[in-house]
Design a protein around this motif. Structure first.
Motif, PDB file in Angstrom:
ATOM      1  N   TYR A 117       0.849  -1.204   0.000  1.00 11.14           N
ATOM      2  CA  TYR A 117       0.000   0.000   0.000  1.00 11.14           C
ATOM      3  C   TYR A 117       0.882   1.250   0.000  1.00 11.14           C
ATOM      4  O   TYR A 117       0.667   2.190   0.774  1.00 11.14           O
ATOM      5  N   GLY A 118       1.879   1.238  -0.876  1.00  9.29           N
ATOM      6  CA  GLY A 118       2.924   2.252  -0.892  1.00  9.29           C
ATOM      7  C   GLY A 118       2.495   3.689  -0.715  1.00  9.29           C
ATOM      8  O   GLY A 118       2.871   4.351   0.256  1.00  9.29           O
ATOM      9  N   GLN A 119       1.666   4.190  -1.646  1.00  8.82           N
ATOM     10  CA  GLN A 119       1.347   5.629  -1.629  1.00  8.82           C
ATOM     11  C   GLN A 119       0.463   6.033  -0.448  1.00  8.82           C
ATOM     12  O   GLN A 119       0.314   7.223  -0.166  1.00  8.82           O
ATOM     13  N   LEU A 120      -0.143   5.060   0.226  1.00 11.72           N
ATOM     14  CA  LEU A 120      -1.001   5.417   1.367  1.00 11.72           C
ATOM     15  C   LEU A 120      -0.188   5.959   2.539  1.00 11.72           C
ATOM     16  O   LEU A 120      -0.723   6.551   3.457  1.00 11.72           O
ATOM     17  N   GLY A 121       1.123   5.716   2.491  1.00 10.41           N
ATOM     18  CA  GLY A 121       1.972   6.277   3.545  1.00 10.41           C
ATOM     19  C   GLY A 121       2.399   5.249   4.577  1.00 10.41           C
ATOM     20  O   GLY A 121       1.913   4.112   4.595  1.00 10.41           O
TER      21      GLY A 121
ATOM     22  N   THR B 281       1.899   4.635   7.651  1.00  8.84           N
ATOM     23  CA  THR B 281       0.965   3.955   8.559  1.00  8.84           C
ATOM     24  C   THR B 281       0.429   2.675   7.938  1.00  8.84           C
ATOM     25  O   THR B 281      -0.004   1.772   8.647  1.00  8.84           O
ATOM     26  N   HIS B 282       0.452   2.607   6.591  1.00  7.87           N
ATOM     27  CA  HIS B 282      -0.098   1.449   5.903  1.00  7.87           C
ATOM     28  C   HIS B 282       0.985   0.520   5.348  1.00  7.87           C
ATOM     29  O   HIS B 282       0.710  -0.343   4.530  1.00  7.87           O
ATOM     30  N   HIS B 283       2.223   0.725   5.773  1.00 11.24           N
ATOM     31  CA  HIS B 283       3.294  -0.187   5.392  1.00 11.24           C
ATOM     32  C   HIS B 283       3.480  -1.213   6.509  1.00 11.24           C
ATOM     33  O   HIS B 283       3.609  -0.831   7.678  1.00 11.24           O
ATOM     34  N   ALA B 284       3.483  -2.491   6.150  1.00 15.08           N
ATOM     35  CA  ALA B 284       3.780  -3.532   7.141  1.00 15.08           C
ATOM     36  C   ALA B 284       5.244  -3.880   6.980  1.00 15.08           C
ATOM     37  O   ALA B 284       5.609  -4.710   6.147  1.00 15.08           O
ATOM     38  N   THR B 285       6.088  -3.222   7.744  1.00 16.42           N
ATOM     39  CA  THR B 285       7.524  -3.351   7.524  1.00 16.42           C
ATOM     40  C   THR B 285       8.306  -3.779   8.769  1.00 16.42           C
ATOM     41  O   THR B 285       9.521  -3.927   8.706  1.00 16.42           O
ATOM     42  N   GLU B 286       7.624  -3.963   9.881  1.00 17.56           N
ATOM     43  CA  GLU B 286       8.274  -4.494  11.088  1.00 17.56           C
ATOM     44  C   GLU B 286       7.498  -5.685  11.631  1.00 17.56           C
ATOM     45  O   GLU B 286       7.782  -6.205  12.711  1.00 17.56           O
ATOM     46  N   ASP B 287       6.479  -6.094  10.892  1.00 15.52           N
ATOM     47  CA  ASP B 287       5.557  -7.126  11.366  1.00 15.52           C
ATOM     48  C   ASP B 287       6.215  -8.483  11.562  1.00 15.52           C
ATOM     49  O   ASP B 287       5.979  -9.155  12.571  1.00 15.52           O
ATOM     50  N   MET B 288       7.053  -8.890  10.613  1.00 15.60           N
ATOM     51  CA  MET B 288       7.654 -10.225  10.756  1.00 15.60           C
ATOM     52  C   MET B 288       8.595 -10.273  11.952  1.00 15.60           C
ATOM     53  O   MET B 288       8.666 -11.286  12.650  1.00 15.60           O
ATOM     54  N   ALA B 289       9.311  -9.167  12.197  1.00 14.62           N
ATOM     55  CA  ALA B 289      10.212  -9.130  13.353  1.00 14.62           C
ATOM     56  C   ALA B 289       9.412  -9.313  14.640  1.00 14.62           C
ATOM     57  O   ALA B 289       9.787 -10.086  15.528  1.00 14.62           O
ATOM     58  N   ALA B 290       8.291  -8.591  14.728  1.00 15.64           N
ATOM     59  CA  ALA B 290       7.475  -8.689  15.938  1.00 15.64           C
ATOM     60  C   ALA B 290       6.881 -10.085  16.076  1.00 15.64           C
ATOM     61  O   ALA B 290       6.908 -10.679  17.162  1.00 15.64           O
ATOM     62  N   MET B 291       6.368 -10.617  14.986  1.00 19.73           N
ATOM     63  CA  MET B 291       5.721 -11.933  15.057  1.00 19.73           C
ATOM     64  C   MET B 291       6.734 -13.051  15.289  1.00 19.73           C
ATOM     65  O   MET B 291       6.469 -13.999  16.008  1.00 19.73           O
ATOM     66  N   ARG B 292       7.907 -12.925  14.664  1.00 23.08           N
ATOM     67  CA  ARG B 292       8.949 -13.939  14.863  1.00 23.08           C
ATOM     68  C   ARG B 292       9.352 -14.041  16.321  1.00 23.08           C
ATOM     69  O   ARG B 292       9.707 -15.106  16.804  1.00 23.08           O
ATOM     70  N   SER B 293       9.329 -12.909  17.015  1.00 24.37           N
ATOM     71  CA  SER B 293       9.825 -12.912  18.390  1.00 24.37           C
ATOM     72  C   SER B 293       8.808 -13.474  19.377  1.00 24.37           C
ATOM     73  O   SER B 293       9.130 -13.694  20.534  1.00 24.37           O
ATOM     74  N   MET B 294       7.591 -13.725  18.922  1.00 25.49           N
ATOM     75  CA  MET B 294       6.572 -14.276  19.810  1.00 25.49           C
ATOM     76  C   MET B 294       6.759 -15.786  19.942  1.00 25.49           C
ATOM     77  O   MET B 294       6.728 -16.503  18.933  1.00 25.49           O
ATOM     78  N   PRO B 295       6.941 -16.292  21.163  1.00 24.43           N
ATOM     79  CA  PRO B 295       7.100 -17.740  21.317  1.00 24.43           C
ATOM     80  C   PRO B 295       5.920 -18.503  20.698  1.00 24.43           C
ATOM     81  O   PRO B 295       4.770 -18.085  20.840  1.00 24.43           O
ATOM     82  N   CYS B 296       6.233 -19.590  20.032  1.00 20.59           N
ATOM     83  CA  CYS B 296       5.254 -20.511  19.419  1.00 20.59           C
ATOM     84  C   CYS B 296       4.630 -19.989  18.133  1.00 20.59           C
ATOM     85  O   CYS B 296       3.908 -20.726  17.463  1.00 20.59           O
TER      86      CYS B 296
ATOM     87  N   PHE C 169      12.265   5.126   8.021  1.00 20.28           N
ATOM     88  CA  PHE C 169      11.013   5.151   7.269  1.00 20.28           C
ATOM     89  C   PHE C 169      11.252   5.841   5.928  1.00 20.28           C
ATOM     90  O   PHE C 169      12.144   6.682   5.809  1.00 20.28           O
ATOM     91  N   PRO C 170      10.433   5.521   4.927  1.00 21.47           N
ATOM     92  CA  PRO C 170      10.549   6.224   3.647  1.00 21.47           C
ATOM     93  C   PRO C 170      10.302   7.723   3.865  1.00 21.47           C
ATOM     94  O   PRO C 170       9.426   8.102   4.632  1.00 21.47           O
ATOM     95  N   ASP C 171      11.090   8.541   3.200  1.00 21.18           N
ATOM     96  CA  ASP C 171      10.945   9.992   3.381  1.00 21.18           C
ATOM     97  C   ASP C 171      10.134  10.621   2.261  1.00 21.18           C
ATOM     98  O   ASP C 171       9.964  11.838   2.219  1.00 21.18           O
ATOM     99  N   VAL C 172       9.673   9.799   1.336  1.00 21.15           N
ATOM    100  CA  VAL C 172       8.875  10.312   0.210  1.00 21.15           C
ATOM    101  C   VAL C 172       7.714   9.363  -0.043  1.00 21.15           C
ATOM    102  O   VAL C 172       7.716   8.230   0.412  1.00 21.15           O
TER     103      VAL C 172
ATOM    104  N   ARG D 137       6.721  -0.342  -6.364  1.00 18.59           N
ATOM    105  CA  ARG D 137       7.858  -0.454  -7.274  1.00 18.59           C
ATOM    106  C   ARG D 137       8.873   0.663  -7.003  1.00 18.59           C
ATOM    107  O   ARG D 137      10.083   0.435  -6.944  1.00 18.59           O
ATOM    108  N   TYR D 138       8.329   1.870  -6.811  1.00 22.65           N
ATOM    109  CA  TYR D 138       9.197   3.027  -6.582  1.00 22.65           C
ATOM    110  C   TYR D 138       9.977   2.870  -5.269  1.00 22.65           C
ATOM    111  O   TYR D 138      11.185   3.132  -5.209  1.00 22.65           O
ATOM    112  N   LEU D 139       9.280   2.446  -4.230  1.00 26.97           N
ATOM    113  CA  LEU D 139       9.943   2.350  -2.921  1.00 26.97           C
ATOM    114  C   LEU D 139      10.974   1.220  -2.898  1.00 26.97           C
ATOM    115  O   LEU D 139      12.027   1.343  -2.268  1.00 26.97           O
ATOM    116  N   ARG D 140      10.684   0.128  -3.606  1.00 31.27           N
ATOM    117  CA  ARG D 140      11.689  -0.935  -3.721  1.00 31.27           C
ATOM    118  C   ARG D 140      12.961  -0.387  -4.376  1.00 31.27           C
ATOM    119  O   ARG D 140      14.073  -0.665  -3.934  1.00 31.27           O
TER     120      ARG D 140
END
Lengths: 328, 328
Positions: free
Chosen positions: A105-109, A111-126, A296-299, A304-307
């Motif tokens: 959801y790139g252009q939405l900004g 708040t709508h980027h899921a970019t730390e989710d795997m780190a948080a979920m990985r750290s949860m036991p089980c 965080f992205p500054d623009v 595709r653009y953010l990648r």
């Protein structure tokens, strides 16, 4: 992939009456097919993710198998403590589904980027962490979720992704086979095609960004660098044996994920290799973690653009790998 | 001894009769949920005696172990005694009986009172609890743990129990089950936004198998709830505004509690705001914020027990511990 996953879920719900779909008021034109067929097992819990996770926990305590659907970091970071205390601690069969992994959801900004989710979920036991790369993996991930009774996090890009090279190998995998790395492609420079032996680099990618890894493999081959590409649909538990085997036969392991380089696939791969070293393994390749740097992205930008901006597109991946191999 | 017991019962009944008038809304309509008729004269002494024993256990456990939150436990004891002693269907010999009523202590810091209540009912050995509460290697954590027989859900992070109770109540409705769900929250806990997400969920879904009891002791970490942090005001009114049936009652008057808990609430969840005193039952603990943190010294424990002398069998449960030198 979201439609693929929900279609599989809907089909399964016909025979598994424990399955419920809970949405945090998201999934317009995606979840309706489930709602129409199983109105009694569909619940729009409103814009209230903390409660949604708790309700799912209560249902799972009573023997239901709830899938919680939302987007971005709403079903993870917003309700992280509920996931930790009420889902992971009692090891409940709750599946959290996130649509919009990475910059989908790139252009939405931000708040709508899921970019730390795997780190948080990985750290949860089980907690198991699943991240399909294409519709074939989305179907396989769904099948895996139907069997697994652990807490699960499924990170899906969005919709309309193509099947990637090697999708047929995913189709043929047994459910537990998804725990291994999926071999997607092998590229060698012109003239040495078909030659046996170690590739210069192995790229391990997770999620839809694996498409960039496959394109990078072509660019690397053009530059005289041989390359293997794997996807890791399960980021946790990661196929540590597979990682170790790959690291033993290549000069460089590069990881690619649309996620911060802290705590996601790259970290998991580096940890697996370091664990192997502690166990006495020698000659394992170093790990180049390609992902979102610690900012965080500054623009504004589309996916595709953010990648591209963070050197995570095919050209960026190629450049980073060539630099790491000293062949820039 | 018998005379003393009679006087105690007489006094309790006098209090109970006057207390019944404090119920804000008397039963007025027939309900889909039928509650066993309240047999006040025979049951009040039994639950009062249970409450006295639980208070003694809590004091002994926390004093011996140096655990905090004794005042939070003492305020909720009568609520638990009425629930477990006269309302809920539970079987100590079969804690997982599928037809049992479910109980969640969302104010997890009152855990010593739940453990003591379960022990008094025979869910596990009381001596084990008295010796091992808060102890290294045991299951009896300060906040309730689902590792203890009879405890449905580990809690401790406030605002997380009600949502799980909603999920359980939803499961009851989906299965057309007759059992009910009871959830006890603290009043300070109602600061948490997640409480109000769940409150909306419960009324939206018409969860009439669900009853919440708010232990309205008027205190939180730094002092009176409405003076030191957020103004909670009329909690029952807030729940009514959220679509609940809600009543106020004296949270130490067993008959008033039982009457309030029997309030018809067909089609709606029920909230009972039980007005209590933090530290109830021990004169020097009542209303003193110190006892949110401190535990009684052996001398203070003796003083507390002396205040119970003449109530019930006159043989405080913790006496054996004191005599055995268990208290440091």
């Amino acid at each position: 992939m979201r439609n693929t996953f929900i279609a599989a879920l809907t089909e399964r719900a016909a025979t598994d009456e424990r399955i419920m779909l809970l949405t945090g008021d998201l999934g317009f034109r995606v979840v309706e097919r489930f709602q129409e067929r199983f109105p009694g097992r569909y619940l729009n819990g409103g814009i209230a993710e903390q409660d949604l996770i708790e309700v799912a926990a209560g249902l799972a305590l009573e023997g239901y198998k709830p899938f919680v659907y939302s987007i971005a970091s709403f079903p993870t970071l917003r309700c992280l403590e509920q996931i930790r205390n009420s889902v992971c601690n009692p090891e409940l069969d709750v599946t959290v589904i996130c649509i919009g992994g990475g910059f989908a959801y790139g252009q939405l900004g931000m708040t709508h980027h899921a970019t730390e989710d795997m780190a948080a979920m990985r750290s949860m036991p089980c907690m198991e962490v699943l991240s399909p790369a294409d519709p074939a993996e989305a179907r396989a991930v769904a099948a895996y979720c139907f069997e697994s009774t652990s807490p699960k996090y499924v990170r899906i890009n969005r919709g309309g992704e193509p099947e990637l090279e090697g999708a047929e190998r995913v189709e043929g995998l047994p459910v537990q086979g998804l725990r291994g790395l999926v071999e997607r492609a092998r590229r060698a420079p012109a003239g040495v095609e078909g030659a046996a032996g170690a590739a210069d680099v192995a790229i391990v990618a997770t999620g839809a960004i694996a498409k960039e890894a496959l394109e990078a493999a072509d660019l690397l081959a053009q530059a005289g660098i041989s390359c293997e590409v794997f996807t890791a649909p399960l980021v946790k538990p990661l196929d540590a044996e597979g990682i170790r085997a790959v690291a033993a036969r290549t000069k460089l392991v590069a990881t690619l994920e649309e996620h911060t380089v802290i705590g996601g696939l790259g970290s998991a791969v580096a940890e697996a290799i370091e664990d192997a070293r502690v166990d006495g393994a020698h000659g394992l390749a170093p790990v180049l973690r390609i992902g979102i740097p610690d900012r965080f992205p500054d623009v504004v930008g589309d996916q595709r653009y953010l990648r591209q901006r963070f050197s995570m597109d095919a050209e960026g991946v190629t450049r980073r790998i060539r630099e790491a191999l000293g062949r820039a | 001894m018998a005379e003393a017991l009679d006087r105690t019962i007489e006094a309790e009944e006098a209090v109970a009769t006057s207390g019944a008038e404090t119920v804000a809304e008397a039963p007025e309509e027939s309900s889909a949920i039928s509650v066993s008729p309240w047999v006040a004269n025979s049951l009040v002494p039994a639950t009062v005696d249970l409450a006295r024993r639980v208070r003694e256990d809590c004091l002994a456990m926390t004093s011996r172990s140096g655990a905090g939150h004794i005042a939070s436990a003492l305020s909720v004891v009568d609520i638990l005694a009425v629930l477990y002693g006269s309302i809920m269907a539970v079987d100590p010999t079969n804690p997982d009986d599928p037809t049992r009523d479910r109980f969640i202590l969302s104010k997890g810091h009152g855990g010593s009172a739940v453990y003591a209540t379960l022990a008094e009912l025979g869910f596990f050995d009381k001596n084990d609890l008295l010796k091992n509460y808060y102890a290294n290697g045991s299951s009896f954590s300060g906040h309730v743990s689902h590792d203890v027989p009879g405890v449905e859900l580990t809690t401790g992070s406030l605002g997380q129990g009600l949502g799980v109770a909603c999920g359980i109540a939803l499961a009851a409705r989906l299965r057309a089950a007759t059992w009910r769900v009871f959830c006890v929250m603290g009043d300070g806990e109602c600061d948490e936004g997640s409480v109000w997400e769940s409150a909306l969920m419960a009324s939206t879904q018409c969860l009439d198998r669900l009853t919440v009891i708010v232990d309205r002791n008027g205190m939180q970490s730094f002092g009176p709830t409405d003076d030191t942090a957020l103004v909670l005001g009329d909690i029952a009114e807030k729940f009514r505004a959220f679509g609940w049936k809600a009543v106020d009652c004296d949270g130490h008057d067993h008959r008033a509690l039982a009457t309030a808990l029997a309030t018809p609430h067909g089609g709606q969840p029920l909230c009972v705001v039980a007005h209590t005193v933090k530290g109830k039952g021990v004169s020097f603990m009542e209303g003193d914020i110190r006892w949110h943190y401190d535990s009684a010294s052996p001398q203070e424990l003796g003083q507390a027990f002396s205040e119970f002398a003449g109530q019930g069998d006159g043989f405080p449960a913790g006496t054996a511990i004191l005599r055995s030198g268990g208290v440091a």
